[in-house]
Design an enzyme around this catalytic site. Sequence first.
Site, short mmCIF file in Angstrom:
data_model
loop_
_atom_site.label_atom_id
_atom_site.label_comp_id
_atom_site.label_asym_id
_atom_site.label_seq_id
_atom_site.Cartn_x
_atom_site.Cartn_y
_atom_site.Cartn_z
CB SER A 1 -0.96 -0.04 1.18
OG SER A 1 -1.88 1.01 1.12
CG ASP B 1 -2.36 4.08 -1.69
OD1 ASP B 1 -3.10 3.96 -2.68
OD2 ASP B 1 -2.50 3.38 -0.67
CG ASP C 1 -2.89 -0.33 -2.48
OD1 ASP C 1 -2.57 0.79 -2.06
OD2 ASP C 1 -3.68 -1.08 -1.88
CG ASP D 1 -6.18 1.41 -1.09
OD1 ASP D 1 -5.16 2.15 -1.15
OD2 ASP D 1 -6.36 0.58 -0.18
MG MG Z 1 -3.39 1.59 -0.24
#
Ligand code: MG
Length: 449
Positions: free
Chosen positions: A105, A247, A249, A251
Amino acid sequence: MTEADRLMVGVSGIRGTVGGTLTPQVACDFGCAFGTLLRRRVQGRPSVVIGRDTRPSGPTFRSAVVAGLLACDVQVTDLGIVSTPGVALMTADLGADGGVVITASHNPAAYNGLKFLQPLGTGLTAEDAATLADIRQRGLFEMVPPNEHPIEAAAADTHERHVTAVCEQIDLQPVARRKFKVVLDSVNGAGCLATPRLLGRLGCDLVHLGSEPTGAFAHKPEPVAENLGDLCRAVAESDADVGFAQDADADRLAIVDENGTFIGEEYTLALAAAYVLSRRAGKVATNLATSRMIDDIAAAYGSEVIRAPTGEANVVEVLRREGCVIGGEGGGGVIEPRVVLVRDSLVGIAYVLAFLAETGKTVSQLVADLPRYVMRKTKLPCSPEAATRVIAAATDAFTPRRDARLNDADGLRADLPDGWVCVRPSNTEPILRIIAEAPDAARADALSP
Ligand code: MG
């Protein structure tokens, strides 16, 4: 092993340093453990969808997890490099029994991790996460010699499906007509691939920073003020309408206004919720640590906010139980249940652009329309036992106050007429987190330790 470098095993998955606490052996064991967990509840051969962010260590851990899954005769569909919401969406769309995202993440490149998903794409329940850790800890793997040749399918249309699902939530024409100039910082993470497609469909003129899916992060991949200097400058210099930061990933989402000013990560959910509630009636789900802005916005639309304990899966559980129209977390996480049951930066981007198009306002004007609060976040080293005593003492202190509304679902949140304070132990570290928010700095400081 130092405290700073240990394998973190929690509800939201596992995370460790590459080659330190997170090794291919650990990843393979967790692949076996997840396969075993699914075998216990699925008739026949379970199926899992897997994807990874752009970190150079991704292929290693992908192969290790897949080895563990195949050893338990799990059918694997590999999506390659894809965002966390992309994996979640495909897990649900393909009717898989589970999903795995290889990502750390917002953590720096030295880290990687595994995140496990339920069939609908949301994170594991606390109970399943504990069972998974127990299976791995005790090595209770149900390895099965495959009767059939293992299937390893690939799926290439993830980004297209994701973008289409997001675009279905808004009116495209009014956005496209505005020809917004957008600066996007994908930090060379998983957002690089799907997000330009989305902005292309929305007719945007894109300046793309961190646009290569290499995992070479130009700054720490957490979308917070101290990491967004380049984005702020680029927005100002290119005379853009808005800047977005994802970020690694993709999300989480942070927003920079048309002046090149970072508006603060609490505003992502606030703006998305304000947009959604302006179009559809319904409740909002968020956690106990999220700004009071969301309550003010909901109240303006005659709506209600339901607060869940901290943790994305808890918010999703409340969102589904209460039939909320939107959910999310203050740290830049927007959850649109019509798209996918995890935080999704693409949804946040689409909603902010649609909000700009619909109102004809600038980002700074939309922000100015919202109530202003000052938030103070404090972290104190604290054993779990001491944390319990502190929370009990805080509860005793606030209970006699008639003007205090208390929520003890996760530590304590005390809402007072002129501010609130939330005290809770970290799930992953021996730390007490204290968040206070009030209309001005003096009051926020007074509520902080
Ligand atoms: Mg993330």
